[in-house]
Design an enzyme around this catalytic site. Sequence first.
Site, PDB file in Angstrom:
ATOM      1  N   GLU A   1     -34.507  13.026  -9.640  1.00  0.00           N
ATOM      2  CA  GLU A   1     -33.853  11.724  -9.712  1.00  0.00           C
ATOM      3  C   GLU A   1     -32.912  11.593  -8.523  1.00  0.00           C
ATOM      4  O   GLU A   1     -32.188  12.519  -8.190  1.00  0.00           O
ATOM      5  CB  GLU A   1     -33.048  11.681 -11.036  1.00  0.00           C
ATOM      6  CG  GLU A   1     -32.297  10.419 -11.265  1.00  0.00           C
ATOM      7  CD  GLU A   1     -31.474  10.513 -12.556  1.00  0.00           C
ATOM      8  OE1 GLU A   1     -31.815  11.327 -13.430  1.00  0.00           O
ATOM      9  OE2 GLU A   1     -30.480   9.782 -12.651  1.00  0.00           O
TER      10      GLU A   1
ATOM     11  N   ASP B   1     -30.400  19.602  -9.500  1.00  0.00           N
ATOM     12  CA  ASP B   1     -31.067  20.884  -9.197  1.00  0.00           C
ATOM     13  C   ASP B   1     -31.296  21.768 -10.398  1.00  0.00           C
ATOM     14  O   ASP B   1     -31.430  22.976 -10.253  1.00  0.00           O
ATOM     15  CB  ASP B   1     -30.281  21.686  -8.141  1.00  0.00           C
ATOM     16  CG  ASP B   1     -30.698  21.298  -6.738  1.00  0.00           C
ATOM     17  OD1 ASP B   1     -31.403  20.282  -6.596  1.00  0.00           O
ATOM     18  OD2 ASP B   1     -30.336  22.009  -5.802  1.00  0.00           O
TER      19      ASP B   1
ATOM     20  N   ASP C   1     -26.965  27.839 -10.716  1.00  0.00           N
ATOM     21  CA  ASP C   1     -26.487  27.577  -9.359  1.00  0.00           C
ATOM     22  C   ASP C   1     -25.529  26.387  -9.388  1.00  0.00           C
ATOM     23  O   ASP C   1     -25.697  25.429  -8.651  1.00  0.00           O
ATOM     24  CB  ASP C   1     -27.688  27.309  -8.436  1.00  0.00           C
ATOM     25  CG  ASP C   1     -27.282  27.338  -6.967  1.00  0.00           C
ATOM     26  OD1 ASP C   1     -26.200  27.885  -6.669  1.00  0.00           O
ATOM     27  OD2 ASP C   1     -28.026  26.802  -6.128  1.00  0.00           O
TER      28      ASP C   1
ATOM     29  N   VAL D   1     -33.045  18.048   1.910  1.00  0.00           N
ATOM     30  CA  VAL D   1     -33.260  17.012   0.908  1.00  0.00           C
ATOM     31  C   VAL D   1     -33.490  15.687   1.612  1.00  0.00           C
ATOM     32  O   VAL D   1     -32.772  15.335   2.546  1.00  0.00           O
ATOM     33  CB  VAL D   1     -32.046  16.891  -0.038  1.00  0.00           C
ATOM     34  CG1 VAL D   1     -32.393  15.965  -1.194  1.00  0.00           C
ATOM     35  CG2 VAL D   1     -31.631  18.238  -0.551  1.00  0.00           C
TER      36      VAL D   1
ATOM     37  N   LYS E   1     -36.858  17.481  -2.252  1.00  0.00           N
ATOM     38  CA  LYS E   1     -36.246  18.660  -1.650  1.00  0.00           C
ATOM     39  C   LYS E   1     -37.344  19.611  -1.207  1.00  0.00           C
ATOM     40  O   LYS E   1     -38.171  20.033  -2.020  1.00  0.00           O
ATOM     41  CB  LYS E   1     -35.363  19.340  -2.692  1.00  0.00           C
ATOM     42  CG  LYS E   1     -34.640  20.560  -2.171  1.00  0.00           C
ATOM     43  CD  LYS E   1     -33.667  21.057  -3.215  1.00  0.00           C
ATOM     44  CE  LYS E   1     -32.659  22.006  -2.619  1.00  0.00           C
ATOM     45  NZ  LYS E   1     -31.552  22.249  -3.510  1.00  0.00           N
TER      46      LYS E   1
ATOM     47  N   GLY F   1     -29.267  22.151   2.820  1.00  0.00           N
ATOM     48  CA  GLY F   1     -28.529  23.245   2.216  1.00  0.00           C
ATOM     49  C   GLY F   1     -29.130  24.574   2.630  1.00  0.00           C
ATOM     50  O   GLY F   1     -30.018  24.631   3.487  1.00  0.00           O
TER      51      GLY F   1
ATOM     52  N   LYS G   1     -22.424  24.511  -8.391  1.00  0.00           N
ATOM     53  CA  LYS G   1     -21.460  24.503  -7.291  1.00  0.00           C
ATOM     54  C   LYS G   1     -21.183  23.056  -6.953  1.00  0.00           C
ATOM     55  O   LYS G   1     -21.945  22.177  -7.384  1.00  0.00           O
ATOM     56  CB  LYS G   1     -22.022  25.266  -6.094  1.00  0.00           C
ATOM     57  CG  LYS G   1     -23.372  24.755  -5.615  1.00  0.00           C
ATOM     58  CD  LYS G   1     -23.947  25.683  -4.575  1.00  0.00           C
ATOM     59  CE  LYS G   1     -25.314  25.194  -4.127  1.00  0.00           C
ATOM     60  NZ  LYS G   1     -26.016  26.145  -3.333  1.00  0.00           N
ATOM     61  N   PRO G   2     -20.108  22.769  -6.218  1.00  0.00           N
ATOM     62  CA  PRO G   2     -19.740  21.359  -5.998  1.00  0.00           C
ATOM     63  C   PRO G   2     -20.895  20.542  -5.428  1.00  0.00           C
ATOM     64  O   PRO G   2     -21.088  19.399  -5.809  1.00  0.00           O
ATOM     65  CB  PRO G   2     -18.582  21.455  -5.011  1.00  0.00           C
ATOM     66  CG  PRO G   2     -17.988  22.790  -5.242  1.00  0.00           C
ATOM     67  CD  PRO G   2     -19.120  23.679  -5.648  1.00  0.00           C
TER      68      PRO G   2
ATOM     69  N   GLY H   1     -29.622  15.374   3.237  1.00  0.00           N
ATOM     70  CA  GLY H   1     -28.787  16.558   3.155  1.00  0.00           C
ATOM     71  C   GLY H   1     -29.549  17.807   3.487  1.00  0.00           C
ATOM     72  O   GLY H   1     -30.779  17.835   3.457  1.00  0.00           O
TER      73      GLY H   1
END
Lengths: 182, 1297
Positions: free
Chosen positions: B169, B234, B213, B104, B120, B99, B215-216, B97
């Site tokens: 994790e 996170d 932070d 990540v 990350k 962001g 968020k979805p 991923g």
Amino acid sequence: MDRDRAELFAAVYERLRDIAQNQLAHERAGHTLQATALVHEAWLKLGGQTPGGGDALDRGAFLAAAAESMRRILIDHARGKGREKRGGGRVRVPLDPLELAARQEPHDILALDEAIEQLAARDPRLAEIAKLRIYAGLSAAETGNVLGIHARTVRRDWQIAQAFLHRAVNASPQATSEEEPE
Amino acid sequence: MTLGPEAWERAKQLFHDAVQLAPSERETFLAGTGEGGALLDEVRALLDAHVEATEPADADPPEPGRPSRPRTPAASEPLLASPGAVIDRYRILQEIGEGGFGTVYMAEQLRPVRRKVAFKILKAGMDTRQVIARFEAEQQALALMDHHNIARVFDAGATVTGRPYFVMELVRGVQITDYCDSAKLDTRRRIELFLDVAAAIQHAHQKGIIHRDIKPSNVLVTLHDGVPVPKVIDFGIAKATDHRLTEKTLFTEFRQLVGTPEYMAPEQAEMSGLDVDTRADVYSLGVLLYELLSGSKPFELKDSLQKGYDAVLRQIREIDPPPPSTRVDTAGRDVAALAERHGSDPHRLRTALRGDLDRVVMKALAKDRNRRYETVNGLAADLRRYLADEPVSAGPPTLRYRLGKLARRHRTVATVALAVFVSLVLGLGVALWQAEEAHAQAQRADQRSQEASEARALAERREAEVRSLLDRAQLAETEARDALAAEQQARREAEGLRLSAQAIALADEDPDTALRLAIEGAARAPGDDANNALYTALQRHYLLDTLHGHDAASRQLTVSASGRHAISADDSRLTIVWDLEERRALHRFEDHEQEMTAVGFLDRETLCWSASMDGTVRLRALADGSERGTWKTGSGIVWARSMATDDAVCVWTVDGRLLVGSPADADAAREVLRVEHPRRSAEVVGRRVVLLDGSSRLHVVDLGGEALPRVLALEDRDPPGYYNVHLWYQQSVEVDASGRYALVRTRSGDLFLVDLDGPSIRRRVVGSDARPGFCAGQALAPSGRWVFALRRSIPGSEMVGEILDAHSGTSVHRLGTNRDFDVRGPAWFARDSNLLITTNGPRLSLWDVGSGARVGSLANDPHGHHALRFVPGSDRFVTAGHSGGIDLWDPTPFESSRALTERSRADGGANLTRVSADGRLAIHQAPRTPERPGTEPPRLLLDLQSDRALAEIAPDLPGHCDVRFSADGLLLFVSAGDGSGSRVIETASRRVLGEPSPPGEFWDAARFTPDGRCLVARTGKEFVAYDLDRRRELGRVPVTWQLPAALSPDGRRLARTDGASRTVTVFDLARGEELHRIQHNALTFDAGYTPDGRYLCTVANDTGMRIHDAATFDTLAVGRVPTADYMELAFAPASDRVAVRCAAEILLFEVPSGRRLARWADPEVDYRACSFAPAGESLTVVDADGRVVHYPLDPLAYARSRIQEPLSAALMDRYDLGTPAERAARAEAQRAELASTRALIADALALYRGNELQKALHQLDRAASLRRNLGDQFHVLRAVVLTRLATEGAHDDPDQR
């Protein structure tokens, strides 16, 4: 007028040298000195000598003189340390002479000076801006006031001067070996 | 490449144009200009240089001499993290991923366990060192979080290119919003899923962690056996990266959006410096809920984003979003699809959202955080009420709403109560009037009896009504008053809990404020949470005080032998004598003409002196600061110390003379030695002076002795290459407390340990014949046993900070690398404890010499500390800072000590078979060796404080023995495994008090009664109670389960723990009969009587601990205890407290209420013993690392004793404290204060212009006394006034003209 400037320069130079040498002599490595703080201190001390309390000195002229003084002080300081080769590979050389001085990297101070000379040859105004910003620690707006140009122009020109100096300083041929001496 | 002036101008123009573009677009632009090669090359070169020059500064600037690492060009960064790459101990597997802040990867951890993790890497542009420092500060708290809805954060570090990374994790899941839509969850199931998320966040809040932070994309849903489980990821990262909404985080230079401001609370978006608290997470959860319920975010920031940063800010701060239900209407054509994703139809969806859910969401989204839910629990509770069809607290403005609010807002309460009261009084008035009227009629109608009786009846009825109205009025008033009081109390408690939580969150960052907040919290809402906050803040509250007086960097510092006084000098040549107990300056002197060299005390602290490069030593009386003499040495002084004779000062001058003399009798001064090249490296111990000259020769002078000065030449060589230039290795010498050993660093960075009394022993501790030692920092322990060295062991490698054995040079503990230490920075060993203190920039790191563990990290002066002196006889120390402040530190806020000293350290504490509960004594016994079977190594009783073996315990008892201390450590029970005997021994005298066990019986698991008169032990089959005074058995009870039994303090009753039969059985010993069985629902573990015998506590695997009345066996209270790792019970002498020790936590309960008072839990710590101090004022806890900590049982009183001044008004504002009226009053007071300081400064300016400098200064000082934070104008003006006063002197003073 020129005589006034010369006198002013002499006064500023002497005062700044005292302050800076005192600082440099005592400063532990790793502590960054602030050019602005030094210049400010000199300003207070010099300004204090004129009775009446007002701005007896022309601040613009003072700052220009301060920048030039700082440059000479640092170069003297660096020359005093000798011009030995610096080890290590490409170190990013910061454009803050006092940080350089505190790091005891005489080479870098001289390299920076050379770079400014090169810049002066190419574009005197850029060099002037660089000296004020670097050696007197002035903001863009203050630099603009001293030189009588708009802060925006200073910012524009500073970008290019910074790029020029950065290239000149970091492209010095000294950067070679990375071996640790055994 | 030299361009003509015109071409240069053109190049400049092209540079300016190109630099406005995104880096990727520049080349296209340049190619399209149609310019020639040389010119374009120049522009490209400048642009490259620009990119390099403006790139964020490297997090750790290369220190001189450290090999700089090659800078990887920005473009090749991703290669580093390409699959297969190994970063530290992680192997990158694949990208999963990307962001706004980083990328990540799935990665494999290689050591110490192999597992898959999420890795990350943050994007460039952050200060790596700060990010990691902030993360480390939070790590302790993060480690405490243990919740199945929270993904754990394991580690953080920096890549080779200096980018911060985090290891978490690995959660294989999808974003919660995506999951809900794809699974077509209906509103109810969405709320249920959301409640799991809320529970996770609430758990974190209880541990003092704010997510910041939410968020979805940070809430992922995985399926466990088909059940969706949300995981919040996170945690701790937003704080570490200082996640804030700024122009920079929102856009790139080219207006490309990077941040996700939609989920950010208004107070986070504001840059006001207002502290973010748990209510910011409530807001973000509100946004998440909004999106889950309505399918859209409350704001679509796209429009305002185009208008820029300010527009975004305004939207977040000012514009209220439409309620979620209206989003169903505005979905337009997509409404059907939306409803389908929600497993519903448009109408049902709208109806479901409208009303309660709208209000709950909007309450969470309130702009003013005071109007939001106070906690996540509040939000969750309302949602649960909604699911249960109960009225929600965020109710509509109806009567029910107002009655509901009655419990929350006392102003409303008052209004309602008043209204009720007024209506009642009005009713009363009417009724009274009617009654009066009726009476009057009755009188008038005296003759007309018919009417009269009717009227009388009416009057009576009216009177009755009046009485009833009166009663109701009174009732209403009382109720209103109670409600008001309850409401105020509730508000106060809520505020207190919030403060306690904030204190815990702040404890690492700013322990001082944290402690103040914890004090306020405990004052408002005493209890478990408040105490935990107090202990947490106290644990880190190292800085006792900062003494102000120096304005310039203070470098010279000496603490007197009694620890009462200190003397310091700064760069502006100001010397100050301090009283450390009263924490104030006693005297100030400013009469040296050149730089200061040293300061000190003489003559049992009645005198103090200062030495300077101006060649003088000035002596003054400590009592009144009067001058007692000046010693002019005639040459600048580079080094000076008080002699141990306490009557003379020893100085080394620029011209090389070593002089001993007293300023009081300067004529008597004598020259002891002449050593060229003085170096400031010398030391005096006792009557011995050791000097190191510039040629690495050590000069040893024993004053008053017969021996002639000796010169020991150390092998020296030139340091290689550039080290010379950098003055890398300054020479230095340190001498241990005995004066026998000196540690010398030579110019080549070798370390020598020199035996000053030996013939010629100079062992090279660091460095070898083949190569220099590259040592860049060192210290010698006063014991002469240990050396700290920061050295490079392999050429080209990192420098390593180590504790070495001084005599063998072998490494004992590796402490860290040069990232953890200042290269060339000083280090100090404490004389009276096991501490080593090292510097790293402004931070001081505290190490335990015994274990090599870092036990603390402190900082106060942002520019670092120059000198550090220990206060004799304690752990406390004093530092002199670059900003001039003299800081007084106490690194062990709870009186504590390290019990495992040299002997026990040798075997890692493994052979300490028993430690007494107060941590004072221990039994040390090495295991039996196979070489000599049958012979038992000696059982030694150790005094852990002095590390002395007091005695060998019962040497006549052969073979394996069981040894137990009494709770107070005064008695010891030893019994031989072969049944050949047992002893009760008094530990202080080692006298044998008794030999209780009959021949042939092995007694173990012995426990003493609190008075030490009786004990209970276990044979194979029975428990035996024994009276030590009368030397007789009190009775025996059969053993049912191999657990220890408890004896009542009077020795009459025995409580047997029956384990699997789930009971604790109490016996009457005299009668030998069973009295009662206390029934539990699970395995019973233990039982114990309070010292007064009134209560019996039992521990079982069901609820934890129960407190019973010892006489009636009634259960009085239950205290929850994590029974899985239960260890023991400890009782306070006054019987009002019980501590329950488990392996990793200790709980403190009140007896008999069972109220939990405190909890100490640290997964890192293995608690070994705990006991109460004899007067019950503190709880002593011993852990496996040998740390003995005495926790005060009244942490509030203790905290108040450390912090005198209360929370300042500024902090009260910052943390949103008090009632609205109090806040308004504070604001008003501040406005007034500001106005008067402004007036004073303006006045001072006018006076200055009128050349009345003294008066101007007076006004400025008055302004300074009013307010602490004054602006630049004040400081500049004050500096100018002071400078002019100093330069113009008295003759220009207008007042004297």
